[in-house]
Design a protein around this motif. Structure first.
Motif, short mmCIF file in Angstrom:
data_model
loop_
_atom_site.label_atom_id
_atom_site.label_comp_id
_atom_site.label_asym_id
_atom_site.label_seq_id
_atom_site.Cartn_x
_atom_site.Cartn_y
_atom_site.Cartn_z
N MET A 1 0.83 -1.19 0.00
CA MET A 1 -0.03 -0.11 0.15
C MET A 1 0.89 1.31 -0.13
O MET A 1 1.83 1.31 0.76
N THR A 2 0.57 2.19 -1.00
CA THR A 2 1.26 3.33 -0.71
C THR A 2 0.83 4.24 0.01
O THR A 2 -0.35 4.29 0.27
N ARG A 3 1.90 5.08 0.73
CA ARG A 3 1.31 5.90 2.06
C ARG A 3 2.19 7.29 1.65
O ARG A 3 3.22 7.22 1.62
N ILE A 4 1.48 8.48 1.62
CA ILE A 4 1.88 9.82 1.61
C ILE A 4 1.46 10.47 2.60
O ILE A 4 0.19 10.88 2.67
N HIS A 5 2.24 10.95 3.62
CA HIS A 5 1.80 11.69 4.58
C HIS A 5 1.32 13.09 4.30
O HIS A 5 1.73 13.40 3.41
N ALA A 6 0.12 13.48 4.90
CA ALA A 6 -0.54 14.61 4.54
C ALA A 6 0.45 15.95 4.48
O ALA A 6 -0.11 16.86 3.83
#
Length: 178
Positions: A1-6
């Motif tokens: 799963m790709t996760r990009i911090h806000a």
């Protein structure tokens, strides 16, 4: 799963691969391509059009200026800087503020599996060969051969490393990748 911090600033035209993590305050500019299963650390900067392969780590506060290319499995340590201008000046000889048309970007390329240690500087245009290792704090001003271990200011070769990063007496035999 790709996760990009806000808090990360990822341009809509940037491509971020599956399984990649982009941490706090990182900036990925227009046209950036980051492969799968990468880690882009806190405060890292990737300039327009930078290309990062699969399974790379770009640590906190690294500055990767365009047109850098980082191959699969490379490690870019904390606060590493890749330059991109042979003759950096803020103004033209006439005193006018320089714009994008006033200079030509030159890039740093990093081979597969290579490691660039913390706070190292790579002065473009240079190529760091596959599985090479640049020691922390080094300043790379010329190409680094595959599997080479370089240290110092300016960086100089002091030996060889294998794919695990361990020092070895001779250059590894599988040096067909640069």
């Amino acid at each position: 799963m790709t996760r990009i911090h806000a808090s990360a600033d990822v341009d809509p035209s940037a491509e971020v691969g599956e399984g990649t993590l982009v941490w706090h305050l990182a900036q990925l500019r227009e046209g950036v391509r980051v492969g799968t299963d990468c880690v882009i650390g806190r405060g890292a900067y990737l300039g327009p059009g930078v290309v990062v392969g699969d399974r790379c780590k770009i640590q906190n506060h690294a500055l990767v200026y365009e047109p850098a290319v980082v191959a699969d499995g490379a490690f870019i340590g904390p606060a590493v800087v890749f330059t991109n201008d042979l003759n950096p000046r803020a103004v033209t000889p006439a005193g006018r503020l320089k714009g994008a048309d006033d200079w030509e970007c030159v890039g740093v390329t990093v081979g597969e599996g290579a490691s660039i240690g913390a706070r190292a500087v790579c002065v473009a245009p240079v190529h760091v060969g596959a599985w090479a290792m640049v020691a922390a704090g080094s300043v790379v001003t010329r190409d680094v051969p595959a599997y080479a271990l370089v240290v110092g200011v300016p960086a100089r070769q002091i030996g060889w490393v294998d794919r695990s990063g361990q020092r070895v007496a001779e250059r590894p035999a599988d040096t067909t990748q640069a």
